[in-house]
Each structure stands twice: as C-alpha cells, then as structure tokens.
Design a protein around this motif. Structure first.
Motif, PDB file in Angstrom:
ATOM      1  N   VAL A   1       1.764  -6.971  62.726  1.00 25.82           N
ATOM      2  CA  VAL A   1       3.201  -6.816  62.956  1.00 25.82           C
ATOM      3  C   VAL A   1       3.821  -8.125  63.430  1.00 25.82           C
ATOM      4  O   VAL A   1       4.920  -8.510  62.997  1.00 25.82           O
ATOM      5  CB  VAL A   1       3.462  -5.689  63.986  1.00 25.82           C
ATOM      6  CG1 VAL A   1       4.929  -5.695  64.420  1.00 25.82           C
ATOM      7  CG2 VAL A   1       3.099  -4.332  63.393  1.00 25.82           C
TER       8      VAL A   1
ATOM      9  N   PHE B   1       8.795  -2.171  65.446  1.00 20.03           N
ATOM     10  CA  PHE B   1       7.713  -1.380  64.843  1.00 20.03           C
ATOM     11  C   PHE B   1       7.448  -0.122  65.661  1.00 20.03           C
ATOM     12  O   PHE B   1       7.320   0.981  65.106  1.00 20.03           O
ATOM     13  CB  PHE B   1       6.447  -2.231  64.743  1.00 20.03           C
ATOM     14  CG  PHE B   1       5.248  -1.475  64.223  1.00 20.03           C
ATOM     15  CD1 PHE B   1       5.062  -1.303  62.859  1.00 20.03           C
ATOM     16  CD2 PHE B   1       4.304  -0.950  65.095  1.00 20.03           C
ATOM     17  CE1 PHE B   1       3.960  -0.598  62.372  1.00 20.03           C
ATOM     18  CE2 PHE B   1       3.207  -0.240  64.627  1.00 20.03           C
ATOM     19  CZ  PHE B   1       3.033  -0.074  63.263  1.00 20.03           C
TER      20      PHE B   1
ATOM     21  N   PHE C   1      13.878  -5.066  60.632  1.00 18.19           N
ATOM     22  CA  PHE C   1      12.850  -4.041  60.482  1.00 18.19           C
ATOM     23  C   PHE C   1      12.349  -3.997  59.036  1.00 18.19           C
ATOM     24  O   PHE C   1      11.146  -3.869  58.783  1.00 18.19           O
ATOM     25  CB  PHE C   1      13.385  -2.667  60.887  1.00 18.19           C
ATOM     26  CG  PHE C   1      12.358  -1.568  60.814  1.00 18.19           C
ATOM     27  CD1 PHE C   1      11.568  -1.273  61.913  1.00 18.19           C
ATOM     28  CD2 PHE C   1      12.168  -0.836  59.649  1.00 18.19           C
ATOM     29  CE1 PHE C   1      10.609  -0.273  61.855  1.00 18.19           C
ATOM     30  CE2 PHE C   1      11.211   0.162  59.579  1.00 18.19           C
ATOM     31  CZ  PHE C   1      10.437   0.445  60.684  1.00 18.19           C
ATOM     32  N   ASP C   2      13.271  -4.099  58.085  1.00 18.76           N
ATOM     33  CA  ASP C   2      12.888  -4.081  56.670  1.00 18.76           C
ATOM     34  C   ASP C   2      11.932  -5.223  56.316  1.00 18.76           C
ATOM     35  O   ASP C   2      11.151  -5.109  55.361  1.00 18.76           O
ATOM     36  CB  ASP C   2      14.134  -4.175  55.778  1.00 18.76           C
ATOM     37  CG  ASP C   2      14.870  -2.845  55.671  1.00 18.76           C
ATOM     38  OD1 ASP C   2      14.208  -1.802  55.846  1.00 18.76           O
ATOM     39  OD2 ASP C   2      16.082  -2.860  55.427  1.00 18.76           O
TER      40      ASP C   2
ATOM     41  N   LEU D   1       9.548  -6.384  58.264  1.00 15.96           N
ATOM     42  CA  LEU D   1       8.262  -6.287  58.957  1.00 15.96           C
ATOM     43  C   LEU D   1       7.115  -6.236  57.943  1.00 15.96           C
ATOM     44  O   LEU D   1       7.245  -5.607  56.884  1.00 15.96           O
ATOM     45  CB  LEU D   1       8.210  -5.032  59.833  1.00 15.96           C
ATOM     46  CG  LEU D   1       9.131  -4.979  61.056  1.00 15.96           C
ATOM     47  CD1 LEU D   1       8.946  -3.642  61.768  1.00 15.96           C
ATOM     48  CD2 LEU D   1       8.863  -6.133  62.000  1.00 15.96           C
TER      49      LEU D   1
ATOM     50  N   ASN E   1       9.289  -8.203  66.704  1.00 13.46           N
ATOM     51  CA  ASN E   1       8.777  -7.331  65.656  1.00 13.46           C
ATOM     52  C   ASN E   1       8.089  -6.092  66.226  1.00 13.46           C
ATOM     53  O   ASN E   1       8.238  -4.981  65.701  1.00 13.46           O
ATOM     54  CB  ASN E   1       7.791  -8.094  64.773  1.00 13.46           C
ATOM     55  CG  ASN E   1       8.488  -9.015  63.786  1.00 13.46           C
ATOM     56  OD1 ASN E   1       9.710  -9.125  63.795  1.00 13.46           O
ATOM     57  ND2 ASN E   1       7.726  -9.682  62.947  1.00 13.46           N
TER      58      ASN E   1
ATOM     59  N   MET F   1      12.072   3.072  61.978  1.00 14.41           N
ATOM     60  CA  MET F   1      13.368   2.839  61.345  1.00 14.41           C
ATOM     61  C   MET F   1      14.475   3.758  61.864  1.00 14.41           C
ATOM     62  O   MET F   1      15.587   3.316  62.155  1.00 14.41           O
ATOM     63  CB  MET F   1      13.260   2.984  59.828  1.00 14.41           C
ATOM     64  CG  MET F   1      14.595   2.846  59.092  1.00 14.41           C
ATOM     65  SD  MET F   1      15.409   1.258  59.382  1.00 14.41           S
ATOM     66  CE  MET F   1      14.923   0.377  57.888  1.00 14.41           C
TER      67      MET F   1
ATOM     68  N   GLN G   1       5.494  -1.183  58.382  1.00 16.10           N
ATOM     69  CA  GLN G   1       6.543  -0.454  59.094  1.00 16.10           C
ATOM     70  C   GLN G   1       6.038   0.812  59.779  1.00 16.10           C
ATOM     71  O   GLN G   1       6.766   1.425  60.549  1.00 16.10           O
ATOM     72  CB  GLN G   1       7.681  -0.122  58.128  1.00 16.10           C
ATOM     73  CG  GLN G   1       8.361  -1.377  57.593  1.00 16.10           C
ATOM     74  CD  GLN G   1       9.454  -1.079  56.599  1.00 16.10           C
ATOM     75  OE1 GLN G   1       9.665   0.077  56.222  1.00 16.10           O
ATOM     76  NE2 GLN G   1      10.162  -2.100  56.148  1.00 16.10           N
ATOM     77  N   ASP G   2       4.803   1.204  59.489  1.00  9.83           N
ATOM     78  CA  ASP G   2       4.161   2.263  60.268  1.00  9.83           C
ATOM     79  C   ASP G   2       2.655   2.084  60.181  1.00  9.83           C
ATOM     80  O   ASP G   2       2.152   1.313  59.348  1.00  9.83           O
ATOM     81  CB  ASP G   2       4.589   3.668  59.818  1.00  9.83           C
ATOM     82  CG  ASP G   2       4.087   4.030  58.431  1.00  9.83           C
ATOM     83  OD1 ASP G   2       2.852   4.073  58.239  1.00  9.83           O
ATOM     84  OD2 ASP G   2       4.920   4.305  57.556  1.00  9.83           O
TER      85      ASP G   2
END
Length: 403
Positions: free
Chosen positions: A381, A311, A339-340, A342, A307, A315, A345-346
């Motif tokens: 994360v 991260f 990734f979706d 996670l 992960n 993306m 995501q930021d």
C-alpha cells in the motif's frame, strides 16, 4: 381540485378503485401519495382507503390476502400487483401512546380522515384525480404549514411518534409548524419515551436528509424533543451548531448524515461511537462505516492523509469522509482520486495469501502468519514493494529469518 395527469404509479391501481366503486362503495387514494402528487414530488407507494368492510372487499375480488385484517387491511392480488386496501375506521383508547385499544370500521370518509396526523396528510383522491379536502389540507399545503388535524394534544396522545414526524416534515418539505401544533409537541415531548427507538430513528434519519435539515433540527431543539431521544440530552450546543450550518445540501445519504452528527458530537473513540449508535439501534454495518469515517476525518483535519489511512478506510468511507470534511470546512484535497491510485484497494487484491506463504515461504499457521501478511500489505500500500507474488514471498522469508 382535480389532478388531470396522475403519476404513472397510480394507473395500475385505478381499476381496483373502479371495481370497488362499481360494487357500490367508496374508494380513495389517501395520505402521503396524494400530498406528494400535489406538490410534484416523487411517490414510491400508494395507500387506498375504502368504505367497504374487509369481508365485502373479499367478496368483490377473487384473490386477496389478509395482511392486517384486525385493522381492516386486505391485499388485493387480482391485478398482478398487490394493492392493500384499508377500511375506513375510527380508533380509541391509546393506552401505550402508540396503538389503539379499539378499532371500529365505519362508512364515513370524514371519520377516517380526522384520525390522521396532519391536515396535509388528511387528503383523499378519487381514481379520476379529484381531491377531497375535508380539513383544509390544500390551503396548508399552499401556505407550507404543518398542522395537526383537530386537537394536537389528542393526535400526539394517539401516537407520540407524530411529534417526530412533524419536525421531520418541517425538514423534508421545508414547511413551518403551526403554533398550536408546535405547542402540543413542546407540552407532550416526554411521551416520545413511550415509542420504540427504531421508529424514532427512522424519523430522525429522514429529518437529517430532508430539504431543509436546519429547520427540522431547530424545531427538534426548540421543542426539547432531543431530550427524549437516545443520549442526546447533553448535546444541545452541538445540535445547535448543526442547525446553524448552511451546507446540508451536500449530505446525500444516511451514512454521511450520521457521520456528520457523530463528528459534531465529538465522539471520536470507537467505543463511544459504538455505544451511542447502539442506543439508536443502528445496524453494525452503519456503525463500522461511521467509525472509519470519523478516524479518517481526524487525519484529514491534521493534513496527514497517507495511502495506508485511505486503504484502511475503504472507498465508501473515503467518499463519506470527504463530504464530512467539506461540511465542516476543512481542506480535503482529492482523496477519491488518491484512493483510486492505490496499488491495492482491499486485502483480497494482495498477490499472496495464507496458503501461498505456508506452502512457499514455510510459515506456520498462527498469529505470526497474520502479522507477516499485514506487514506485506502495508508495504504494498505504501509502495515500498510491488504487488508481485514472487517478490512478496521472498520478502516474507526475509521477515521470518530476521524474526
């Protein structure tokens, strides 16, 4: 030859040509827009050439702007959209192998077209779709040949970038370069050093995104043009491997193309990547993107994607890394879906920020605060903590207490 149904982009411009002709002058659509219309490719802009001198154009139309008057270019604004028209001209004295020392306005379409680079670009078209072909460009289009207009050596001494344009068109159109033109490139490749890197990069990037990049790359290698591009002289073998690759169709944008190139050159260190791409005058956002992609591709290759790696990439870089891994034939699983999923995501999605931690956790501003936020972020994360404000503040307090 007459094209009966012109693309809609031409329609608003036709009255401009009609008005110039009504005043007693010639006017034509010229260059790439004519070529791509004949090929059935999409066109994005149009070029207009005319026998009318700039002063005569300004007398015909009420609203004009001198956008390149020294080269005969005037923008006409009378019809809503601005259309640039350029007077037929001849050029001479290319001391820097880029720009003419002297431009002379002429009335002859043939004199204007014979200074152009390749026969497939030396085509003119009247506003009714009638194509004027004075240098057998239609035949070369049909036979899929890139051929210099007249003497190749003269054309390349006028503008050395034309050599890069030749190999770019070989890729873009999947055409072959005619023998004399190819020899002209091979014999004059060193002239490319006279050209601004920014102009070379544009052509090279388009080559990588053409219909047949392996063909363009093979010409790029065989003519030794690569030796005169920034920092490629020692990478012939790597370029050859790219020219031998058969899955270029999956490369869809500049970020992916440069990521594939950088990985093929085995530039994996951030400093190496930065130095190489800076020599190509590439923008910082592209350099940063490629750095993230290369780091993630190495992790993919080792099959250690977690992960945190996704991260840190983000993306956009994840999508590019999947393409690069696929290009080189490495298993990449479904990293976009991973990734979706996670938790965040930021960094902006973390449920605490510096202000929260200063006020509620009693952490003083400074390096320690940044370290605590980074640690909380990693834990969220990696799904070791929920992304919950209260939980994160209490965790931050414990981190500080433990030193």
């Amino acid at each position: 030859m007459q094209i009966k149904h012109l693309p809609t982009l031409f329609e608003p411009a036709r009255p401009v040509l009609q008005k110039i002709e009504a005043a007693g002058y010639e006017a034509y659509f010229v260059g790439g827009c004519v070529r791509d219309t004949i090929l059935g490719d999409s066109i994005h802009d149009i070029d207009i050439a005319t026998s009318a001198y700039p002063s005569e154009i300004k007398a015909i139309f009420k609203r004009t702007v001198d956008t390149g008057i020294q080269h005969g270019t005037v923008m006409i604004l009378d019809h809503g959209t601005g259309y640039e028209t350029t007077t037929f001209r001849t050029e001479s004295g290319y001391q820097d192998y880029r720009r003419p020392d002297k431009v002379t306005f002429v009335r002859s379409l043939k004199d204007d077209l014979k200074r152009r680079d390749f026969t497939i670009n030396a085509l003119a078209m009247k506003e009714d779709g009638t194509v004027i072909d004075l240098f057998n460009g239609l035949s070369d289009l049909q036979n899929q040949i890139i051929k210099a207009v007249g003497n190749p050596e003269e054309r390349f001494h006028e503008d050395a970038l034309r050599m890069m344009r030749a190999v770019r068109f070989a890729s873009k159109l999947d055409f072959n370069i005619e023998d004399a033109t190819l020899k002209g490139i091979t014999d004059n490749g060193e002239l490319l050093t006279k050209i601004a890197v920014e102009r070379i990069e544009v052509e090279f990037s388009k080559l990588l995104l053409g219909l047949n990049p392996p063909k363009g790359l093979q010409y790029f290698i065989d003519t030794n043009l690569y030796q005169y591009c920034p920092n490629l002289i020692n990478y012939k073998d790597a370029l050859q491997k790219l020219a031998d690759a058969h899955n270029w169709s999956i490369i869809k944008n500049k970020q992916q193309a440069w990521s594939v190139l950088i990985y093929a050159l085995q530039l994996t260190d951030r400093g190496q990547i930065t130095s190489f791409m800076k020599q190509w005058k590439l923008p910082n956002d592209l350099i940063n993107h490629v750095q993230k992609v290369i780091k993630l591709v190495d992790i993919i290759k080792q099959d250690h994607v977690d992960n945190l790696a996704l991260f840190e990439a983000g993306m956009d870089a994840v999508k590019s890394a999947v393409i690069v891994a696929k290009f080189f034939g490495w298993p990449h699983h479904d990293l976009v879906d991973q990734f979706d999923r996670l938790p965040i995501q930021d960094s902006h999605q973390l449920a605490v920020n510096g202000g929260n931690l200063i006020q509620q956790a009693g952490i003083k501003p400074g390096p320690e605060l940044g370290e605590v936020i980074a640690r909380l972020q990693r834990m969220v994360v990696n799904e070791q903590l929920p992304n919950n404000t209260e939980v994160l503040i209490q965790t931050a307090k414990r981190i500080i207490e433990k030193g």
